[in-house]
Design a protein around this motif. Structure first.
Motif, mmCIF file in Angstrom:
data_model
loop_
_atom_site.group_PDB
_atom_site.id
_atom_site.type_symbol
_atom_site.label_atom_id
_atom_site.label_comp_id
_atom_site.label_asym_id
_atom_site.label_seq_id
_atom_site.Cartn_x
_atom_site.Cartn_y
_atom_site.Cartn_z
ATOM 1 N N VAL A 7 10.439 1.175 -35.613
ATOM 2 C CA VAL A 7 10.069 2.557 -35.283
ATOM 3 C C VAL A 7 10.186 3.373 -36.563
ATOM 4 C CG1 VAL A 7 10.650 4.602 -33.938
ATOM 5 C CG2 VAL A 7 10.689 2.352 -32.860
ATOM 6 N N GLY A 10 6.599 4.215 -42.307
ATOM 7 C CA GLY A 10 6.354 4.922 -43.564
ATOM 8 C C GLY A 10 6.669 4.012 -44.733
ATOM 9 N N GLY A 13 9.189 1.251 -43.490
ATOM 10 C CA GLY A 13 8.658 0.539 -42.323
ATOM 11 C C GLY A 13 7.489 -0.373 -42.691
ATOM 12 N N ALA A 34 5.992 1.597 -34.226
ATOM 13 C CA ALA A 34 5.726 2.973 -33.776
ATOM 14 C C ALA A 34 5.799 3.934 -34.949
ATOM 15 C CB ALA A 34 6.748 3.384 -32.717
ATOM 16 N N SER A 35 4.978 4.977 -34.861
ATOM 17 C CA SER A 35 5.091 6.091 -35.809
ATOM 18 C C SER A 35 5.082 7.364 -34.963
ATOM 19 C CB SER A 35 3.918 6.092 -36.800
ATOM 20 O OG SER A 35 2.751 6.531 -36.144
ATOM 21 N N SER A 36 4.932 8.526 -35.625
ATOM 22 C CA SER A 36 4.901 9.763 -34.835
ATOM 23 C C SER A 36 3.602 9.870 -34.032
ATOM 24 C CB SER A 36 5.053 10.969 -35.754
ATOM 25 O OG SER A 36 3.905 11.108 -36.548
ATOM 26 N N PRO A 83 12.470 9.691 -40.122
ATOM 27 C CA PRO A 83 13.103 10.559 -41.132
ATOM 28 C C PRO A 83 14.522 10.994 -40.760
ATOM 29 C CG PRO A 83 10.855 11.273 -40.687
ATOM 30 C CD PRO A 83 11.186 10.239 -39.650
ATOM 31 N N THR A 84 15.352 11.151 -41.787
ATOM 32 C CA THR A 84 16.724 11.632 -41.592
ATOM 33 C C THR A 84 16.701 13.115 -41.221
ATOM 34 O OG1 THR A 84 17.762 10.017 -43.062
ATOM 35 C CG2 THR A 84 18.881 12.128 -42.836
ATOM 36 N N PRO A 91 14.458 12.235 -34.431
ATOM 37 C CA PRO A 91 14.382 11.455 -33.184
ATOM 38 C C PRO A 91 15.188 10.153 -33.218
ATOM 39 C CG PRO A 91 12.446 11.011 -34.499
ATOM 40 C CD PRO A 91 13.238 12.037 -35.266
ATOM 41 N N HIS A 95 16.401 7.214 -30.218
ATOM 42 C CA HIS A 95 15.856 5.843 -30.273
ATOM 43 C C HIS A 95 16.997 4.815 -30.287
ATOM 44 C CE1 HIS A 95 12.095 7.614 -32.454
ATOM 45 N NE2 HIS A 95 12.006 7.743 -31.151
ATOM 46 N N LYS A 111 20.081 7.958 -42.028
ATOM 47 C CA LYS A 111 21.441 8.486 -42.225
ATOM 48 C C LYS A 111 21.880 9.438 -41.108
ATOM 49 C CE LYS A 111 20.026 9.997 -46.279
ATOM 50 N NZ LYS A 111 18.981 9.376 -47.021
ATOM 51 N N ALA A 136 21.551 -0.061 -45.039
ATOM 52 C CA ALA A 136 20.523 0.646 -45.807
ATOM 53 C C ALA A 136 20.699 2.168 -45.821
ATOM 54 C CB ALA A 136 19.139 0.296 -45.249
ATOM 55 N N ALA A 302 17.980 3.719 -53.909
ATOM 56 C CA ALA A 302 16.897 4.059 -52.964
ATOM 57 C C ALA A 302 15.642 3.303 -53.379
ATOM 58 C CB ALA A 302 16.646 5.568 -52.978
ATOM 59 N N GLY A 303 14.555 3.586 -52.663
ATOM 60 C CA GLY A 303 13.267 2.952 -52.995
ATOM 61 C C GLY A 303 13.169 1.538 -52.443
ATOM 62 N N THR A 306 15.888 -0.808 -51.040
ATOM 63 C CA THR A 306 16.474 -0.579 -49.709
ATOM 64 C C THR A 306 16.029 -1.652 -48.714
ATOM 65 O OG1 THR A 306 16.318 1.757 -50.252
ATOM 66 C CG2 THR A 306 16.833 1.233 -47.978
HETATM 67 N N1 LIG Z 1 12.700 5.570 -48.811
HETATM 68 C C1 LIG Z 1 13.907 5.260 -49.260
HETATM 69 O O1 LIG Z 1 14.090 4.873 -50.419
HETATM 70 C C2 LIG Z 1 15.092 5.319 -48.340
HETATM 71 C C3 LIG Z 1 16.328 4.816 -48.772
HETATM 72 C C4 LIG Z 1 17.430 4.847 -47.903
HETATM 73 C C5 LIG Z 1 17.290 5.415 -46.642
HETATM 74 N N2 LIG Z 1 16.081 5.935 -46.259
HETATM 75 C C6 LIG Z 1 15.962 6.490 -44.908
HETATM 76 O O2 LIG Z 1 15.167 5.596 -44.134
HETATM 77 C C7 LIG Z 1 14.358 6.308 -43.206
HETATM 78 C C8 LIG Z 1 12.905 5.965 -43.447
HETATM 79 O O3 LIG Z 1 12.565 6.305 -44.767
HETATM 80 P P1 LIG Z 1 11.057 6.267 -45.296
HETATM 81 O O4 LIG Z 1 11.123 6.610 -46.733
HETATM 82 O O5 LIG Z 1 10.393 5.018 -44.848
HETATM 83 O O6 LIG Z 1 10.448 7.506 -44.483
HETATM 84 P P2 LIG Z 1 8.916 7.964 -44.355
HETATM 85 O O7 LIG Z 1 8.082 7.306 -45.395
HETATM 86 O O8 LIG Z 1 8.934 9.453 -44.297
HETATM 87 O O9 LIG Z 1 8.465 7.395 -42.920
HETATM 88 C C9 LIG Z 1 8.977 7.911 -41.746
HETATM 89 C C10 LIG Z 1 8.200 7.322 -40.587
HETATM 90 O O10 LIG Z 1 8.781 7.815 -39.372
HETATM 91 C C11 LIG Z 1 7.722 8.166 -38.485
HETATM 92 N N3 LIG Z 1 8.155 9.127 -37.488
HETATM 93 C C12 LIG Z 1 8.439 10.451 -37.638
HETATM 94 N N4 LIG Z 1 8.785 10.982 -36.454
HETATM 95 C C13 LIG Z 1 8.690 9.976 -35.545
HETATM 96 C C14 LIG Z 1 8.891 9.886 -34.132
HETATM 97 N N5 LIG Z 1 9.259 10.958 -33.404
HETATM 98 N N6 LIG Z 1 8.683 8.694 -33.516
HETATM 99 C C15 LIG Z 1 8.299 7.604 -34.214
HETATM 100 N N7 LIG Z 1 8.099 7.626 -35.551
HETATM 101 C C16 LIG Z 1 8.288 8.797 -36.201
HETATM 102 C C17 LIG Z 1 6.644 8.729 -39.398
HETATM 103 O O11 LIG Z 1 5.434 8.728 -38.684
HETATM 104 P P3 LIG Z 1 4.008 9.175 -39.351
HETATM 105 O O12 LIG Z 1 3.635 8.005 -40.228
HETATM 106 O O13 LIG Z 1 3.132 9.316 -38.179
HETATM 107 O O14 LIG Z 1 4.297 10.433 -40.096
HETATM 108 C C18 LIG Z 1 6.713 7.713 -40.541
HETATM 109 O O15 LIG Z 1 5.943 6.582 -40.213
HETATM 110 C C19 LIG Z 1 14.701 7.787 -43.412
HETATM 111 O O16 LIG Z 1 15.660 8.169 -42.483
HETATM 112 C C20 LIG Z 1 15.261 7.837 -44.837
HETATM 113 O O17 LIG Z 1 16.187 8.882 -45.034
HETATM 114 C C21 LIG Z 1 14.991 5.889 -47.076
#
Ligand SMILES: NC(=O)c1ccc[n+]([C@@H]2O[C@H](COP(=O)([O-])OP(=O)(O)OC[C@H]3O[C@@H](n4cnc5c(N)ncnc54)[C@H](OP(=O)(O)O)[C@@H]3O)[C@@H](O)[C@H]2O)c1
Length: 327
Positions: A7, A10, A13, A34-36, A83-84, A91, A95, A111, A136, A302-303, A306
């Protein structure tokens, strides 16, 4: 085979989905994403060629919330990557609750739910016999949580001191080595995609505080909330302050500390030869154990790295469930 749903499709995922669908993770198949925008599912498992760039472009898309996918009970494991959100954890929090209530294992990088509701979620998981793994959430791919829980479980962790935010560390490093102002270093970090367009949570130390709460609660059995952390960010750090530090063989770093005096985040003078004095986007965490003493671990916080934390947590679930003949 462990049946997995992701779920949040991004940055993380998509990378994780590709790894699982390509068969790189033994014993796991991906049955839902799943996404948003909605969700797609395939009970016999997605192949790499099935994965859409975005869910909207998939003919299989169901315009319904991720909770509907979780409730289908077609999976053993939820990987929660939305998203955090530091206000209420949503959400992701709902979940994770929904999955744990059904006895579904959960792996997450989110987080928000772990910092805000760790105790509640762990109790829920214990009650239904589910696993909740969150390596992670802190330090990207650096194995901070498994290091303590798997390699040093019998020792007592007395304190944590570390650099837990790559964005602010990049900015402070540029100020130290290039003499840049904070504003200029921030602009550069934003251009390189290291800083968010709204970097407030990073600059004001809130991201570091969230990670500190997660580490303190999960590794030191503390029961802390974000509001328990004394937080001071780096917004007031000037080039002059960094130059003065440099002249005395030191620099300024945003440090998170958890010890018997509580949790705090603040810019601190750090000696250049201190093991936690790392630069650029690196993170460094120094643990102080009762028997082992001090242990410092360094890595990208990060990046892409993870994904390593995610696949190792998933592997742990596969191993555990295979041992108990649940999959
Ligand atoms: N990126 C990093 O390096 C990193 C490192 C450590 C921790 N994190 C944490 O890991 C998580 C994911 O990070 P990310 O970088 O992959 O985030 P991201 O690129 O912003 O992706 C977030 C995904 O969540 C989906 N989403 C948003 N609201 C939703 C809902 N209500 N139901 C289902 N899906 C929903 C978004 O959908 P849409 O595609 O439709 O917008 C998007 O696909 C975050 O909490 C972040 O803080 C990230």
């Amino acid at each position: 085979m462990l049946r997995c749903i992701i779920v949040g499709y991004g940055f993380l995922g998509k990378r994780l989905a590709r790894l699982i669908a390509s068969g790189a993770l033994g014993g796991v198949k991906l049955v839902g994403i799943a996404s948003s925008k909605g969700y797609i599912y395939k009970e016999d498992g997605f192949l790499l060629s099935d994965l859409p760039d975005d869910l909207q472009s998939s003919s299989m898309l169901r315009l319904a919330p991720a909770s509907e996918l979780i409730n289908k009970r077609i999976a053993d494991l939820l990987v929660e990557l939305t998203p955090t959100n530091i206000r209420d954890g949503e959400p992701g929090l709902s979940h994770i609750r929904l999955a744990l209530e059904q006895g579904m294992d959960v792996v997450t990088a989110n987080k928000g739910p772990i910092a805000l509701a760790y105790e509640e979620l762990m109790e829920l998981a214990e009650g239904t016999g589910a696993m909740l793994l969150h390596e992670a959430t802190v330090g990207g791919g650096i194995p901070l949580i498994s290091l303590k829980n798997r390699c040093l479980a019998a020792d007592e962790l007395l304190s944590i001191r570390g650099i837990l935010n790559g964005t602010t560390n990049y900015i402070l490093s540029r100020m130290h080595f290039e003499g840049m102002t904070l504003d200029l270093a921030l602009k550069e970090a934003q251009m390189l995609g290291i800083a968010e367009r709204d970097p407030t949570l990073d600059l004001e130390g809130v991201d570091t505080a969230l990670k500190l709460v997660i580490l303190a609660n999960s590794l030191m059995s503390m029961k802390k909330r974000l509001s328990d952390v004394k937080i001071k960010g780096i917004t007031k750090i000037t080039s002059e302050a960094i130059t003065a530090a440099k002249e005395s063989g030191m620099t300024i770093k945003l440090i998170g500390i958890a010890d018997e005096n509580g949790l705090r985040v603040a810019p601190k003078l750090v000696r250049l030869n201190d093991p936690i004095c790392v630069h650029g986007t690196l993170n460094a965490v120094s643990f102080n154990f009762r028997i082992l003493g001090r242990l410092t671990i360094i890595g990208e916080g990060a990046g892409e790295s993870t994904v390593s934390a995610l696949i190792n947590d998933i592997h742990e679930v596969v191993k555990t469930r295979m041992r108990s003949n649940r999959i």
